[in-house]
Design an enzyme around this catalytic site. Structure first.
Site, PDB file in Angstrom:
ATOM      1  N   GLU A 160      47.932  32.545  -0.775  1.00  0.00           N
ATOM      2  CA  GLU A 160      47.092  33.106   0.294  1.00  0.00           C
ATOM      3  C   GLU A 160      47.316  32.380   1.626  1.00  0.00           C
ATOM      4  O   GLU A 160      46.472  32.435   2.517  1.00  0.00           O
ATOM      5  CB  GLU A 160      45.601  33.037  -0.082  1.00  0.00           C
ATOM      6  N   HIS A 182      38.590  29.391  -0.110  1.00  0.00           N
ATOM      7  CA  HIS A 182      38.499  30.625  -0.905  1.00  0.00           C
ATOM      8  C   HIS A 182      38.203  30.272  -2.350  1.00  0.00           C
ATOM      9  O   HIS A 182      38.792  29.342  -2.896  1.00  0.00           O
ATOM     10  CB  HIS A 182      39.829  31.387  -0.817  1.00  0.00           C
ATOM     11  N   HIS A 195      36.398  32.119  -6.329  1.00  0.00           N
ATOM     12  CA  HIS A 195      36.005  33.320  -7.063  1.00  0.00           C
ATOM     13  C   HIS A 195      34.537  33.207  -7.480  1.00  0.00           C
ATOM     14  O   HIS A 195      34.220  33.147  -8.674  1.00  0.00           O
ATOM     15  CB  HIS A 195      36.936  33.511  -8.267  1.00  0.00           C
ATOM     16  N   GLU A 248      16.745  31.335   2.773  1.00  0.00           N
ATOM     17  CA  GLU A 248      17.691  30.437   3.426  1.00  0.00           C
ATOM     18  C   GLU A 248      18.888  31.175   4.047  1.00  0.00           C
ATOM     19  O   GLU A 248      19.487  30.699   5.011  1.00  0.00           O
ATOM     20  CB  GLU A 248      18.190  29.438   2.366  1.00  0.00           C
ATOM     21  N   HIS A 251      37.044  40.355  -5.990  1.00  0.00           N
ATOM     22  CA  HIS A 251      37.961  39.204  -6.008  1.00  0.00           C
ATOM     23  C   HIS A 251      37.252  37.868  -5.717  1.00  0.00           C
ATOM     24  O   HIS A 251      37.348  36.942  -6.497  1.00  0.00           O
ATOM     25  CB  HIS A 251      39.116  39.426  -5.010  1.00  0.00           C
TER      26      HIS A 251
HETATM   27  O1  2HA Z   1      45.152  30.927  -5.575  1.00  0.00           O
HETATM   28  O2  2HA Z   1      42.719  32.679  -5.784  1.00  0.00           O
HETATM   29  O3  2HA Z   1      43.640  34.719  -4.449  1.00  0.00           O
HETATM   30  C1  2HA Z   1      44.795  31.895  -6.489  1.00  0.00           C
HETATM   31  C2  2HA Z   1      43.910  32.865  -5.845  1.00  0.00           C
HETATM   32  C3  2HA Z   1      44.530  34.042  -5.242  1.00  0.00           C
HETATM   33 ZN    ZN Z   2      41.560  34.391  -5.252  1.00  0.00          ZN
END
Ligand code: 2HA
Ligand code: ZN
Length: 271
Positions: free
Chosen positions: A116, A139, A141, A169, A210
């Site tokens: 990414e 980033h 999940h 909050e 995602h």
């Molecule tokens: O790095 O999260 O979006 C692995 C991920 C891809």
């Molecule tokens: Zn990801």
């Protein structure tokens, strides 16, 4: 020279990867983080002109030319970052024309930055224009954010309001709301440009089905945004399907924004 793996900035990255993993938001190789470093600080540890390998970017990213970034490795497991930073992390320097980057530390064993990396570099470029002190793109999940993206419309307004309404909050932490984009193939310039577009208005962007991106001046700010959004999403998922007897109303949200003087609150999202 001092060991850069033990520098305050690499140590902070090692610690936050461990923490994110322990939340269950970075299974296997899930998630990626990049942090803009100060060239002078990095130069205290390594020769920043010693490019070990050079890699072309999918398209030039001139806004970030010359910048140095600490970035998690492609395929790396967050759970392993603390013990083996030199393999699971690396430091890159964007070329002066913004068309490529050079690896100046890490990614031992022939690795490279996260898949990414385009999104990260594009988001940094946009966020720096909004806030010169911006430094971090994160980033992961986040489980309930992903779950929520199946059951509400993927719009900035729907996500922002739902998160504000499930946790007092939230309005205080992200009064500007959150951006949300429909499912797309990840790891490309295309999703990078779509995410960066949202970052003109928000510090958070949700990738439907995602995960989530959080940004900020510091690791604490980016992580704090993600954990607050995820908390709102967790509550949303716990109450989904139950009869709602009371909620945080639009008037309540306006009252929070007014009480705390949150000038950038998106009042236009409220009815
Ligand atoms: O790095 O999260 O979006 C692995 C991920 C891809
Ligand atoms: Zn990801």
């Amino acid at each position: 020279m001092k060991n850069i793996a033990d520098s305050p900035f690499v140590l902070e990255m090692r610690k936050i990867c461990t923490l994110l993993y322990s939340h269950g938001w970075d299974e296997r190789n899930g998630g990626n983080i990049s942090i803009i470093l100060e060239n002078d600080k990095v130069a205290e540890y390594i020769d920043i002109n010693d490019i070990k390998r050079s890699i072309a970017l999918e398209s030039p990213k001139p806004d970030m030319a010359g910048k140095i970034l600490l970035v998690t490795a492609s395929g790396s497991y967050f759970k392993n970052v603390y013990d083996d930073p030199e393999r699971n992390l690396g430091i890159i320097r964007i070329s002066d024309d913004g068309a490529s980057y050079g690896i100046i530390w890490g990614y031992s064993g022939g690795g490279k930055p996260t898949s990414e990396v385009s999104t990260h570099i594009l988001c940094h470029g946009v966020r720096l224009k909004q806030d010169p002190e911006h430094r971090v793109v994160m980033h992961c999940h986040a489980t309930n954010i992903i779950a929520m993206s199946f059951i509400i419309p993927v719009t900035d307004k729907a996500f922002s309001k739902a998160l504000w309404q499930t946790c007092t909050e939230s309005m205080y932490v992200f009064p500007e709301g959150v951006g949300a984009i429909e499912w797309m193939v990840c790891g490309s310039d295309e999703i990078g440009y779509a995410t960066a577009e949202k970052m003109k208005d928000y510090r958070i962007c949700i990738w439907a089905q995602h995960g989530i991106f959080g940004t900020g001046k510091s690791v604490d700010e980016a992580f704090g945004l993600i954990e607050t959004a995820e908390k709102g999403a967790e509550i949303y998922m716990k109450i989904a399907g139950h009869p709602i007897l009371q909620t945080i109303t639009d008037d309540n949200l306006r009252a929070i924004a007014e009480h705390f003087g949150l000038k950038n609150a998106r009042f236009d999202f409220l009815d």
